[in-house]
Design an enzyme around this catalytic site. Structure first.
Site, PDB file in Angstrom:
ATOM      1  N   GLY A   8       0.849  -1.314   0.036  1.00 10.00           N
ATOM      2  CA  GLY A   8       0.071  -0.089   0.042  1.00 10.00           C
ATOM      3  C   GLY A   8       0.895   1.229  -0.076  1.00 10.00           C
ATOM      4  N   HIS A   9       0.491   2.146  -0.847  1.00 12.42           N
ATOM      5  CA  HIS A   9       1.307   3.584  -1.034  1.00 12.42           C
ATOM      6  C   HIS A   9       0.238   4.736  -0.921  1.00 12.42           C
ATOM      7  CE1 HIS A   9       4.039   6.743  -2.894  1.00 12.42           C
ATOM      8  NE2 HIS A   9       4.909   5.851  -2.127  1.00 12.42           N
ATOM      9  N   GLY A  10      -0.672   4.753   0.227  1.00 10.86           N
ATOM     10  CA  GLY A  10      -1.541   5.644   0.380  1.00 10.86           C
ATOM     11  C   GLY A  10      -0.864   6.766   1.251  1.00 10.86           C
ATOM     12  N   GLU A 124       1.483  -1.488  16.737  1.00 14.18           N
ATOM     13  CA  GLU A 124       1.663  -0.526  17.571  1.00 14.18           C
ATOM     14  C   GLU A 124       0.552   0.749  16.833  1.00 14.18           C
ATOM     15  OE1 GLU A 124       1.685   1.541  20.680  1.00 14.18           O
ATOM     16  OE2 GLU A 124       3.344   0.518  20.782  1.00 14.18           O
ATOM     17  N   GLY A 129      -2.237   5.532  16.589  1.00 11.28           N
ATOM     18  CA  GLY A 129      -1.459   6.223  15.786  1.00 11.28           C
ATOM     19  C   GLY A 129      -0.101   6.323  15.999  1.00 11.28           C
ATOM     20  N   GLY A 182      -9.591  17.800   6.165  1.00  7.73           N
ATOM     21  CA  GLY A 182      -8.950  16.483   5.838  1.00  7.73           C
ATOM     22  C   GLY A 182      -9.073  15.523   6.991  1.00  7.73           C
ATOM     23  N   ASP A 196     -14.976   3.245  14.395  1.00 11.72           N
ATOM     24  CA  ASP A 196     -13.215   3.412  14.695  1.00 11.72           C
ATOM     25  C   ASP A 196     -12.886   3.123  16.060  1.00 11.72           C
ATOM     26  OD1 ASP A 196     -10.455   4.183  13.515  1.00 11.72           O
ATOM     27  OD2 ASP A 196     -10.907   5.512  14.986  1.00 11.72           O
ATOM     28  N   LYS A 200     -10.828   0.168  18.104  1.00 15.53           N
ATOM     29  CA  LYS A 200      -9.580   0.399  18.873  1.00 15.53           C
ATOM     30  C   LYS A 200      -9.694  -0.126  20.492  1.00 15.53           C
ATOM     31  CE  LYS A 200      -8.151   4.562  16.103  1.00 15.53           C
ATOM     32  NZ  LYS A 200      -8.282   5.880  16.045  1.00 15.53           N
TER      33      LYS A 200
END
EC number: 1.1.1.3
Length: 414
Positions: A8-10, A124, A129, A182, A196, A200
């Site tokens: 993935g290259h997002g 992790e 994040g 964003g 979400d 977590k």
């Protein structure tokens, strides 16, 4: 030299490549050997990059190359991420991921495969994040019996609530601003409906207590029904509204786990966590409350956590890190209706006195709150020490007597 592949290259994938490239010398020093990205998997073309020659569209090229020792999965979603990660672990490659959905749904299975093959499956970045939380729970707090975890686990919803609290912006306008900046996706449901945060808290619960908790077993409520009137009542009560994911270990071995908006008292450390920041409180028997704070998402913070796991993998090729939990057990998650709660309730009737008098009659004891900007016919009050079932039953009784329940928000004790 350690050869790795990035799936993935997002946003996160490009961040991982940026960190590995710009910090190559210091990373090699910490890992005790050079880390070389041999492949990058993506269906798109990325010409003009320093590593453009390393892209491939064929996962099997990576899977069948014995030189690739670590695979970094930053694609997101369940499929094909799950199939790719499982295949890598079964074929002798350790895996690092930032994919919270993958870990929450398939963590127990993938950890078992990693253990059987003496490999590492590290994640992790999947919860905080750039905030370190998995490693501290599994290592730094290992001498504690963790009894409870609660936190603000989603930056998007926290940003929206902050705008509602500070600037009296309604939910729709605050969401629109989050999207413009964003912070929120075009389809924001995973954030604003609490999904979400649910993933977590499932990961944290599974890690802390050793048994997998699946998202579909968790009571989950988002912030879409929160109004400026609720924000006003929270202020009068003495706090703010936050979306909280929480899990508590019970004496009988079960856990109570949920995600929902809560009144949080101004004296709480979580009350001052604003904007896109996250705060995670871990309650241990020896340490008491420990709070981890920082940006829970973002390109470089998340990439930093991913690369830290890659370094850890390189340093533990021959000594597997102990990170493991068992699969789910029947009745491990306690019935939500048995959970004890205190709550704020907002109601409406022909007039506020009627609403409050009827509520007092139904609940027996209530604590009325006086809104700073009263709405005709509306009233707010708090109730204490009821089970979730008792609360629901009494709210239904209120409705049956002609008092409309406009909102219900739990009260935190963190």
């Amino acid at each position: 030299m350690a050869n790795i592949a990035v799936l993935g290259h997002g946003v996160v994938g490009s961040g991982v490549l940026e960190v590995l490239t710009s910090h190559a010398a210091s990373i090699a020093k910490r890992a005790k050997e050079e880390i070389h990205v041999k492949y990058i998997l993506d269906l798109k073309e990325f010409p003009g990059l320093p590593y453009s020659d390393r892209f491939t569209k064929d996962f099997n090229v990576i899977l069948n190359d014995p030189e690739v020792q670590i695979v970094v999965e930053v694609m997101g979603g369940l499929h094909p991420a799950y199939d790719f990660v499982k295949a890598c672990l079964e074929n002798g490659k350790s895996v690092v991921t930032s994919n919270k959905e993958l870990v929450a749904q398939k963590g127990a299975e993938l950890l078992a495969i990693a253990q059987a093959n003496n490999l590492n499956f590290l994640f992790e970045a999947s919860v905080g994040g750039g905030i370190p939380i998995i490693r501290p729970i599994s290592q730094c707090l290992a001498a504690n019996d963790v009894t409870e975890i609660a936190g603000i686990l989603n930056g998007t919803t926290n940003f929206i609530l902050t705008k509602m609290i500070r600037e009296q912006m309604n939910f729709e306008d605050a969401l629109k601003l989050a999207q413009q900046l964003g912070y929120a996706e075009r389809n924001p449901s995973a954030d604003v409906e609490g999904l979400d945060a649910c993933r977590k808290i499932c990961i944290l619960a599974s890690l802390a207590f050793g048994t997998h908790v699946y998202p579909d077993s968790v009571y989950t409520e988002g912030i879409t029904k929160i109004t400026l009137q609720d924000v006003d009542f929270a202020d009068v009560w003495g706090g703010v509204i936050k979306l909280i994911g929480s899990v508590k270990k019970l004496e009988n071995g079960q856990v109570h786990i949920m995600v929902c908006p809560m009144f949080v008292h101004r004296g709480s450390q979580l009350a001052s966590v604003d904007d896109v920041f996250n705060g995670i409180m871990v309650r241990g028997d020896a340490t008491g409350d420990v709070v981890f704070y920082g940006k829970g998402a973002g390109k470089l913070p998340t990439a930093s956590a991913v690369v830290a796991d890659v370094i850890d993998c390189v340093k533990h090729f021959k000594a597997r890190k102990y990170l493991f939990w068992e699969d789910a057990k029947p009745n491990y998650v306690a019935d939500f209706g048995s959970m004890e709660t205190s709550a704020f309730v907002r109601v409406s009737a022909k007039d506020s006195d009627t609403a409050l008098n009827t509520a007092a009659d139904v609940f027996g004891k209530i604590t009325p709150l006086l809104a700073k900007r009263p709405v005709q016919g509306e009233a707010g009050f708090t109730v204490e020490n009821l089970t979730e079932k008792e609360l629901s039953d009494k709210l239904a009784a209120l409705e049956a007597r002609g008092v409309k329940v406009e909102g219900r928000i739990r009260i935190s004790d963190y």
